[in-house]
Design a protein around this motif. Structure first.
Motif, PDB file in Angstrom:
ATOM      1  N   ALA A  41     -36.776  42.838  18.266  1.00  0.00           N
ATOM      2  CA  ALA A  41     -35.608  43.580  18.776  1.00  0.00           C
ATOM      3  C   ALA A  41     -35.588  45.044  18.338  1.00  0.00           C
ATOM      4  O   ALA A  41     -35.333  45.938  19.144  1.00  0.00           O
ATOM      5  N   GLN A  42     -35.887  45.289  17.053  1.00  0.00           N
ATOM      6  CA  GLN A  42     -35.758  46.667  16.560  1.00  0.00           C
ATOM      7  C   GLN A  42     -36.793  47.604  17.180  1.00  0.00           C
ATOM      8  O   GLN A  42     -36.645  48.821  17.133  1.00  0.00           O
ATOM      9  N   GLU A  43     -37.846  47.021  17.767  1.00  0.00           N
ATOM     10  CA  GLU A  43     -38.894  47.834  18.379  1.00  0.00           C
ATOM     11  C   GLU A  43     -38.704  48.005  19.884  1.00  0.00           C
ATOM     12  O   GLU A  43     -39.513  48.650  20.543  1.00  0.00           O
ATOM     13  N   LEU A  44     -37.663  47.386  20.425  1.00  0.00           N
ATOM     14  CA  LEU A  44     -37.441  47.443  21.876  1.00  0.00           C
ATOM     15  C   LEU A  44     -36.386  48.501  22.212  1.00  0.00           C
ATOM     16  O   LEU A  44     -35.586  48.870  21.360  1.00  0.00           O
ATOM     17  N   PRO A  45     -36.377  48.983  23.456  1.00  0.00           N
ATOM     18  CA  PRO A  45     -35.466  50.077  23.838  1.00  0.00           C
ATOM     19  C   PRO A  45     -34.013  49.805  23.436  1.00  0.00           C
ATOM     20  O   PRO A  45     -33.509  48.700  23.635  1.00  0.00           O
ATOM     21  N   GLU A  46     -33.369  50.849  22.894  1.00  0.00           N
ATOM     22  CA  GLU A  46     -32.020  50.643  22.340  1.00  0.00           C
ATOM     23  C   GLU A  46     -30.966  50.401  23.409  1.00  0.00           C
ATOM     24  O   GLU A  46     -29.893  49.882  23.122  1.00  0.00           O
ATOM     25  N   GLU A  47     -31.288  50.753  24.669  1.00  0.00           N
ATOM     26  CA  GLU A  47     -30.284  50.496  25.716  1.00  0.00           C
ATOM     27  C   GLU A  47     -30.211  49.014  26.102  1.00  0.00           C
ATOM     28  O   GLU A  47     -29.266  48.579  26.757  1.00  0.00           O
ATOM     29  N   LEU A  48     -31.204  48.230  25.702  1.00  0.00           N
ATOM     30  CA  LEU A  48     -31.162  46.794  25.984  1.00  0.00           C
ATOM     31  C   LEU A  48     -30.093  46.094  25.156  1.00  0.00           C
ATOM     32  O   LEU A  48     -29.989  46.313  23.945  1.00  0.00           O
ATOM     33  N   PHE A  49     -29.317  45.247  25.800  1.00  0.00           N
ATOM     34  CA  PHE A  49     -28.451  44.310  25.077  1.00  0.00           C
ATOM     35  C   PHE A  49     -29.291  43.048  24.902  1.00  0.00           C
ATOM     36  O   PHE A  49     -29.683  42.423  25.887  1.00  0.00           O
ATOM     37  N   ILE A  50     -29.602  42.699  23.663  1.00  0.00           N
ATOM     38  CA  ILE A  50     -30.543  41.605  23.410  1.00  0.00           C
ATOM     39  C   ILE A  50     -29.822  40.362  22.889  1.00  0.00           C
ATOM     40  O   ILE A  50     -29.005  40.446  21.967  1.00  0.00           O
ATOM     41  N   ILE A  51     -30.116  39.226  23.502  1.00  0.00           N
ATOM     42  CA  ILE A  51     -29.600  37.941  23.033  1.00  0.00           C
ATOM     43  C   ILE A  51     -30.797  37.021  22.793  1.00  0.00           C
ATOM     44  O   ILE A  51     -31.645  36.861  23.669  1.00  0.00           O
ATOM     45  N   SER A  52     -30.856  36.445  21.608  1.00  0.00           N
ATOM     46  CA  SER A  52     -31.924  35.492  21.304  1.00  0.00           C
ATOM     47  C   SER A  52     -31.315  34.101  21.168  1.00  0.00           C
ATOM     48  O   SER A  52     -30.420  33.876  20.346  1.00  0.00           O
ATOM     49  N   LEU A  53     -31.787  33.183  21.995  1.00  0.00           N
ATOM     50  CA  LEU A  53     -31.227  31.829  22.045  1.00  0.00           C
ATOM     51  C   LEU A  53     -31.922  30.883  21.080  1.00  0.00           C
ATOM     52  O   LEU A  53     -33.106  31.043  20.784  1.00  0.00           O
ATOM     53  N   ARG A  54     -31.174  29.877  20.644  1.00  0.00           N
ATOM     54  CA  ARG A  54     -31.774  28.752  19.909  1.00  0.00           C
ATOM     55  C   ARG A  54     -31.841  27.560  20.852  1.00  0.00           C
ATOM     56  O   ARG A  54     -30.842  27.203  21.490  1.00  0.00           O
ATOM     57  N   ALA A  55     -33.011  26.939  20.945  1.00  0.00           N
ATOM     58  CA  ALA A  55     -33.162  25.772  21.815  1.00  0.00           C
ATOM     59  C   ALA A  55     -32.259  24.642  21.335  1.00  0.00           C
ATOM     60  O   ALA A  55     -31.943  24.539  20.145  1.00  0.00           O
ATOM     61  N   PRO A  56     -31.829  23.756  22.253  1.00  0.00           N
ATOM     62  CA  PRO A  56     -30.760  22.801  21.932  1.00  0.00           C
ATOM     63  C   PRO A  56     -31.166  21.568  21.126  1.00  0.00           C
ATOM     64  O   PRO A  56     -30.303  20.870  20.610  1.00  0.00           O
ATOM     65  N   TYR A  57     -32.479  21.277  21.024  1.00  0.00           N
ATOM     66  CA  TYR A  57     -32.877  20.026  20.348  1.00  0.00           C
ATOM     67  C   TYR A  57     -33.470  20.310  18.973  1.00  0.00           C
ATOM     68  O   TYR A  57     -34.578  20.837  18.866  1.00  0.00           O
ATOM     69  N   PRO A  58     -32.726  19.951  17.887  1.00  0.00           N
ATOM     70  CA  PRO A  58     -33.240  20.173  16.530  1.00  0.00           C
ATOM     71  C   PRO A  58     -34.441  19.269  16.255  1.00  0.00           C
ATOM     72  O   PRO A  58     -34.502  18.140  16.729  1.00  0.00           O
ATOM     73  N   MET A  59     -35.392  19.807  15.504  1.00  0.00           N
ATOM     74  CA  MET A  59     -36.568  19.034  15.110  1.00  0.00           C
ATOM     75  C   MET A  59     -36.548  18.826  13.604  1.00  0.00           C
ATOM     76  O   MET A  59     -35.867  19.536  12.885  1.00  0.00           O
ATOM     77  N   GLN A  60     -37.305  17.839  13.150  1.00  0.00           N
ATOM     78  CA  GLN A  60     -37.427  17.588  11.709  1.00  0.00           C
ATOM     79  C   GLN A  60     -38.752  18.125  11.193  1.00  0.00           C
ATOM     80  O   GLN A  60     -39.758  17.967  11.847  1.00  0.00           O
TER      81      GLN A  60
END
Length: 212
Positions: free
Chosen positions: A36-55
């Motif tokens: 994120a810190q290396e990408l253009p500052e005008e981008l609104f960035i959202i990073s998702l977490r996948a829904p199925y937890p693993m062990q």
């Protein structure tokens, strides 16, 4: 089920281009967020977490099962559920944050790329650009290609030529598939395994800068 996520606000107060990140199997929302810190500052960035937890840790967009013959197979039902969760999330994000719903980019890695392809090719009206790193097109996760308008879509696809997790041959089928649908795309390979080389990062960043 709601998806957990983290954000980096844009330098723009309104109408910001939106970038949604989808991590790979066994990882989490912090993984791609390091870009994120290396990408253009005008981008609104959202990073998702996948829904199925693993062990013992990490998450998946869908289960990958191993049977007695050592064949891997994907839980396509789970994948389609996750595809639709991401699709719904795009709508929610556009309603919640000061972003431009006509300028949405999906950035995926590995399993996150497989899902990004599935979202873009099933719901093309919701996205514009797709950065598809180290993944492939899984046609059983895509529906309704016949009636979709793909004319505005643009894909950046890349893969490691010595990827030991997802064979490069699988990734090489993507340009042909996209050509058949008359979808704009570029495809690159780098002499690495299952990961993103620095020159790969700089190339997709430059590709993205020209399109936001």
């Amino acid at each position: 089920m709601k998806l957990h996520y983290i954000t980096r606000p844009s330098s723009l107060k309104e109408n910001a281009p939106l970038l949604i990140m989808c991590h790979g199997y066994g990882s989490d929302e912090n993984d791609l967020f390091s870009f994120a810190q290396e990408l253009p500052e005008e981008l609104f960035i959202i990073s998702l977490r996948a829904p199925y937890p693993m062990q013992p840790f990490g998450n998946a967009w869908y289960a990958i099962n191993f049977d007695a013959q050592q064949n891997k197979w994907n839980d396509v039902e789970q994948a389609i559920e996750s595809r639709d969760k991401i699709s719904n999330f795009i709508d929610e994000a556009c309603a919640t944050y000061p972003v431009n719903k006509e300028n949405v980019t999906l950035l995926g890695f590995s399993q996150g790329t497989i899902l990004s392809y599935a979202v873009a090719l099933t719901y093309p009206e919701k996205v514009k650009n797709i950065v598809a790193l180290s993944g492939y097109i899984s046609e059983d996760m895509i529906t309704n290609t016949k009636n979709n308008n793909y004319s505005h879509l643009d894909f950046y696809c890349s893969h490691g030529s010595v990827d030991q997790v997802i064979p490069v041959d699988w990734a090489r089928k993507a340009p042909k598939f996209l050509d058949n649908q008359n979808i704009k795309h570029s495809y690159s390979e780098f002499p690495v395994g299952h990961g993103v080389a620095p020159q790969n990062f700089y190339e997709f960043r430059s590709w993205l800068e020209q399109r936001i």
